[in-house]
Every structure is written in structure tokens, then in C-alpha cells.
Design a protein around this motif. Structure first.
Motif, PDB file in Angstrom:
ATOM      1  N   SER A   1       0.668  -1.229  -0.246  1.00 22.52           N
ATOM      2  CA  SER A   1       0.189  -0.076  -0.215  1.00 22.52           C
ATOM      3  C   SER A   1       0.871   1.058   0.322  1.00 22.52           C
ATOM      4  O   SER A   1       1.673   1.225   0.350  1.00 22.52           O
ATOM      5  CB  SER A   1      -0.877   0.229   1.058  1.00 22.52           C
ATOM      6  OG  SER A   1       0.065   0.362   2.636  1.00 22.52           O
ATOM      7  N   ASN A   2       0.179   2.365  -0.748  1.00 20.93           N
ATOM      8  CA  ASN A   2       1.142   3.288  -0.779  1.00 20.93           C
ATOM      9  C   ASN A   2       0.669   4.761  -0.327  1.00 20.93           C
ATOM     10  O   ASN A   2       1.051   5.624  -0.087  1.00 20.93           O
ATOM     11  CB  ASN A   2       2.037   3.625  -2.097  1.00 20.93           C
ATOM     12  CG  ASN A   2       0.275   3.886  -3.106  1.00 20.93           C
ATOM     13  OD1 ASN A   2      -0.181   4.932  -2.689  1.00 20.93           O
ATOM     14  ND2 ASN A   2       0.928   2.767  -4.267  1.00 20.93           N
ATOM     15  N   ASP A   3      -0.365   4.117   0.496  1.00 25.73           N
ATOM     16  CA  ASP A   3      -1.249   6.165   0.804  1.00 25.73           C
ATOM     17  C   ASP A   3      -2.143   5.367   2.164  1.00 25.73           C
ATOM     18  O   ASP A   3      -1.938   4.292   2.450  1.00 25.73           O
ATOM     19  CB  ASP A   3      -2.461   6.371   0.161  1.00 25.73           C
ATOM     20  CG  ASP A   3      -2.745   7.723   0.301  1.00 25.73           C
ATOM     21  OD1 ASP A   3      -2.420   8.048   0.989  1.00 25.73           O
ATOM     22  OD2 ASP A   3      -3.600   8.348  -1.031  1.00 25.73           O
ATOM     23  N   TYR A   4      -3.006   6.358   3.042  1.00 26.88           N
ATOM     24  CA  TYR A   4      -3.556   5.035   4.377  1.00 26.88           C
ATOM     25  C   TYR A   4      -4.545   4.486   4.040  1.00 26.88           C
ATOM     26  O   TYR A   4      -5.470   4.749   2.522  1.00 26.88           O
ATOM     27  CB  TYR A   4      -4.266   7.387   4.658  1.00 26.88           C
ATOM     28  CG  TYR A   4      -3.564   7.078   5.421  1.00 26.88           C
ATOM     29  CD1 TYR A   4      -2.886   6.786   6.831  1.00 26.88           C
ATOM     30  CD2 TYR A   4      -2.044   8.615   5.186  1.00 26.88           C
ATOM     31  CE1 TYR A   4      -1.691   6.993   7.183  1.00 26.88           C
ATOM     32  CE2 TYR A   4      -1.316   9.470   5.867  1.00 26.88           C
ATOM     33  CZ  TYR A   4      -1.043   8.540   6.998  1.00 26.88           C
ATOM     34  OH  TYR A   4       0.429   9.395   8.152  1.00 26.88           O
ATOM     35  N   PRO A   5      -5.505   3.884   4.024  1.00 25.17           N
ATOM     36  CA  PRO A   5      -6.884   3.713   3.969  1.00 25.17           C
ATOM     37  C   PRO A   5      -7.935   3.960   3.366  1.00 25.17           C
ATOM     38  O   PRO A   5      -8.947   3.590   2.940  1.00 25.17           O
ATOM     39  CB  PRO A   5      -6.928   1.959   4.802  1.00 25.17           C
ATOM     40  CG  PRO A   5      -5.876   1.890   5.898  1.00 25.17           C
ATOM     41  CD  PRO A   5      -4.959   3.412   5.618  1.00 25.17           C
ATOM     42  N   ARG A   6      -7.632   4.974   4.742  1.00 25.33           N
ATOM     43  CA  ARG A   6      -9.406   5.978   4.239  1.00 25.33           C
ATOM     44  C   ARG A   6      -8.324   6.850   3.449  1.00 25.33           C
ATOM     45  O   ARG A   6      -9.889   7.673   2.419  1.00 25.33           O
ATOM     46  CB  ARG A   6      -9.694   6.493   5.546  1.00 25.33           C
ATOM     47  CG  ARG A   6     -10.430   6.048   5.840  1.00 25.33           C
ATOM     48  CD  ARG A   6     -10.528   6.668   7.500  1.00 25.33           C
ATOM     49  NE  ARG A   6     -10.081   7.031   8.077  1.00 25.33           N
ATOM     50  CZ  ARG A   6     -10.152   8.536   9.064  1.00 25.33           C
ATOM     51  NH1 ARG A   6     -11.642   8.596   9.080  1.00 25.33           N
ATOM     52  NH2 ARG A   6      -9.669   8.490   9.759  1.00 25.33           N
ATOM     53  N   SER A   7      -8.037   6.913   2.132  1.00 24.73           N
ATOM     54  CA  SER A   7      -7.413   8.033   1.625  1.00 24.73           C
ATOM     55  C   SER A   7      -8.429   8.098   0.261  1.00 24.73           C
ATOM     56  O   SER A   7      -8.678   6.520  -0.378  1.00 24.73           O
ATOM     57  CB  SER A   7      -5.747   8.003   0.956  1.00 24.73           C
ATOM     58  OG  SER A   7      -5.745   6.940   0.271  1.00 24.73           O
TER      59      SER A   7
ATOM     60  N   THR B   1      -0.111  -6.407   1.996  1.00 22.33           N
ATOM     61  CA  THR B   1       1.070  -7.415   2.973  1.00 22.33           C
ATOM     62  C   THR B   1       2.475  -6.197   4.203  1.00 22.33           C
ATOM     63  O   THR B   1       2.348  -6.332   5.358  1.00 22.33           O
ATOM     64  CB  THR B   1       2.099  -8.347   2.437  1.00 22.33           C
ATOM     65  OG1 THR B   1       2.873  -7.981   1.422  1.00 22.33           O
ATOM     66  CG2 THR B   1       1.304  -9.796   1.475  1.00 22.33           C
ATOM     67  N   VAL B   2       1.896  -5.067   2.868  1.00 25.99           N
ATOM     68  CA  VAL B   2       2.636  -4.279   3.620  1.00 25.99           C
ATOM     69  C   VAL B   2       1.856  -3.018   3.410  1.00 25.99           C
ATOM     70  O   VAL B   2       1.490  -2.428   2.390  1.00 25.99           O
ATOM     71  CB  VAL B   2       4.287  -3.655   3.001  1.00 25.99           C
ATOM     72  CG1 VAL B   2       5.109  -2.201   3.452  1.00 25.99           C
ATOM     73  CG2 VAL B   2       5.146  -5.223   2.822  1.00 25.99           C
ATOM     74  N   GLN B   3       2.050  -2.083   5.122  1.00 28.40           N
ATOM     75  CA  GLN B   3       1.011  -1.078   5.362  1.00 28.40           C
ATOM     76  C   GLN B   3       2.111   0.268   5.213  1.00 28.40           C
ATOM     77  O   GLN B   3       2.363   0.920   6.024  1.00 28.40           O
ATOM     78  CB  GLN B   3       0.132  -0.905   6.246  1.00 28.40           C
ATOM     79  CG  GLN B   3      -0.711  -2.468   6.221  1.00 28.40           C
ATOM     80  CD  GLN B   3      -1.743  -1.633   5.136  1.00 28.40           C
ATOM     81  OE1 GLN B   3      -2.386  -0.320   4.305  1.00 28.40           O
ATOM     82  NE2 GLN B   3      -2.497  -2.916   4.580  1.00 28.40           N
ATOM     83  N   ALA B   4       2.995   0.261   3.685  1.00 28.00           N
ATOM     84  CA  ALA B   4       3.400   1.517   3.691  1.00 28.00           C
ATOM     85  C   ALA B   4       3.429   3.140   3.913  1.00 28.00           C
ATOM     86  O   ALA B   4       2.996   3.855   5.006  1.00 28.00           O
ATOM     87  CB  ALA B   4       4.223   1.626   2.446  1.00 28.00           C
TER      88      ALA B   4
END
Length: 303
Positions: free
Chosen positions: A196-202, A222-225
Motif C-alpha cells: 500500500s502507498n496511502d492511508y486506507p481512507r484516502s 502485506t505491507v502498509q507503507a
């Protein structure tokens, strides 16, 4: 009425952890700091510190006072800056809100050109988020760069200027099997490990997940960057792939490859919201004109 200077000294003691440390930070004597704190306690009728061994510890009242005076001291700092601007002949101020990828791609060149044309202009640059836009004063920026579909209602007091579209791309580590095959579809990434490359709610994250759902799968993150530039480094390390806006994938390390996404793929619509209160703002109009030129002729601003 509370003395702003005493508040500054008191807040420094809380932040610094001791009277002596605050005195060192402020360039005062420890005696002067103690006197300011004692005077503030008398003015407020509050006990602000209590003894703990050889030092002092802020009371609950002191911590509450720090929190309650954050905005006040921010406003006072802005007043100090306004006085300094007037004293030094800087008469104009322009606040520009921006999101991260626009900041990296556009803002340095825009600021360089704008300050060259308007040397007396004071620029306030505010990194804004979709859910909490606004300047430090609580007043929205004069120009706010936003990620909004064209049919989004325009914020009250602003006019909208569409800037460009920003198609999403997929970035993969060098040597990935998808390299060289031309544009790929989101469904080609079904079995990939995602970063991921942004906040989940973005807006961007929700757009990507929605498009994946539309073609029948949910990405396996698998990665929350949660930011573009950290995600790029995870991809570079071979951890997975990432689908991110093209604007955020302009400058990639040599070991990361950008691949276009075939339709249907997510696309960001980028716009500038310009304050519209009936008063002409030459600097704001010029900033938007420069930004538009920068977007469509980026190389001309590298000279």
C-alpha cells in the motif's frame, strides 16, 4: 489578560523539562524564567508545577493550559510575522495547500518562479489531506490543490480550475515477469503481493481497491507503507508491487520499473480551488497560471 511572553516562557519550561533548560533555550537567566512562571501562576491562580526530587513536573492544569494556548500562541506568532513583514516591506501573503505528490513534483519549481516574480510576497505552504484541509489559521488556503472528481461540489467561497488527470500506474522490481509486456490490467496483478502507498481512507487507496473489486478481486496488501516514497523502497527491495498515481512515480530508482495500467484503471482528477471572495488576487491568479504552464511544459521550468 495573560501576558503572551510569560506564556511563551511557561510553555518552554514544560517542553524543555526544567527551568534551566528553558533558560538556555530562550537565552534568559534561570532567575528570569522562574519569575515569569511565578507571575503567570499569580495571574491565573493555578499551580503549574510541583517538585519531584531535584526537578519540577507540570501539573494537570499546566498541561491543559499548554493545550488550550496552542492556537492562541500560533495566532500570536502569525501577528509577530505580520509585523515583521510590514517592517521589511513584504505586503502580500499567499497560502497554498498541496498534497504530497504535487509537493514533490510541482511546488519547488512553482515557488522558485513565483518568488522571483513577486519578491515581496510571503508564501505559506500547507501540506493538506483530503479530510483535513486548511491553513494554520483555521482559514482555508488561498489556493488549495485537491484530488476531486469533476462533479464534486465546489467548496463554498472558492472557484475550481481543473489542472490535469493523473492515471495510476503499477511499479514493479527490476526483473519482474510483467516488464516488457506493455500496459497491464489490474486483473494481471491478482496473485501479486501488494504494497500500500496511502492511508486506507484516502481517496487514492479507495479508488484502487474499488477498481480491483470491480474486476473481481481484492488486493492482498502485506505491507502498509502508507506513503508513496516508502512504498517505492519496498518495491525496490522486491517485497511486492504497488499501484500508485503516475505523479508519484516520476522519479524512480533504476531498480524499479513503471508500467502503464490498461483501462479500466483508476485516474485522479487534479484541480486547484482558488479563493473567490470578490477581491482580485493577482498573485493567486499568477500562481495558477504558472502551475498550469508547469504541468503542461515541465521541462521549460528546469532552466
Amino acid at each position: 489578560m495573560l501576558d503572551p511572553h510569560r506564556l511563551r516562557v511557561f510553555r518552554s519550561v514544560v517542553a524543555s523539562g526544567s527551568v534551566q533548560a528553558a533558560a538556555d533555550n530562550l537565552g534568559l537567566t534561570s532567575s528570569a524564567v522562574s519569575q515569569h512562571v511565578a507571575a503567570l501562576q499569580r495571574e491565573t491562580g493555578l499551580t503549574l508545577f510541583h517538585r519531584a526530587g531535584r526537578g519540577i513536573v507540570p501539573t494537570e492544569a499546566a498541561l491543559a493550559l499548554v493545550e488550550r494556548t496552542d492556537e492562541v500562541m500560533s495566532r500570536w506568532g502569525e501577528l509577530d510575522q505580520a509585523v515583521a513583514d510590514l517592517r521589511e516591506g513584504r505586503s502580500g501573503r499567499l497560502a497554498i495547500g498541496y498534497f504530497a505528490s504535487a509537493g514533490a513534483a510541482w511546488m519547488p519549481a512553482l515557488v522558485k518562479r513565483l518568488t522571483h516574480e513577486y519578491p515581496d510576497l510571503v508564501l505559506e505552504l500547507v501540506l493538506t489531506e483530503a479530510e483535513a484541509r486548511g491553513s494554520s489559521t483555521g482559514r482555508g488556503p488561498d489556493i488549495d490543490l485537491v484530488i476531486d472528481p469533476p462533479d464534486t461540489p465546489v467548496r463554498s467561497g472558492y472557484r475550481r480550475i481543473d489542472l490535469t488527470t493523473d492515471p495510476f500506474v503499477v511499479i514493479v522490481p527490476a526483473g519482474h515477469p510483467l516488464i516488457g509486456q506493455g500496459p497491464v490490467s489490474l486483473s494481471d496483478l491478482r496473485r501479486e503481493t501488494w504494497v500500500s502507498n496511502d492511508y486506507p481512507r484516502s481517496i487514492g487507496h479507495r479508488m484502487v481497491v474499488a477498481h480491483c473489486n470491480a474486476v473481481g478481486f481484492r488486493p492482498r496488501f502485506t505491507v502498509q507503507a502508507q506513503d508513496h516514497y516508502t512504498a517505492i523502497r519496498f518495491v525496490e527491495a522486491g517485497i511486492g508491487v504497488s499501484v500508485l498515481p503516475g505523479l508519484a512515480a516520476r522519479d524512480l530508482p533504476a531498480s524499479v520499473v513503471r508500467i502503464p495500467l490498461a483501462p479500466p484503471a483508476p485516474v485522479r482528477h487534479l484541480a486547484a480551488l482558488v479563493r473567490d471572495d470578490g477581491t482580485p488576487d493577482e498573485a493567486a491568479d499568477r500562481a495558477v497560471a504558472l502551475l498550469t504552464d508547469l504541468i503542461h511544459h515541465p521541462r521549460s521550468h528546469l532552466r
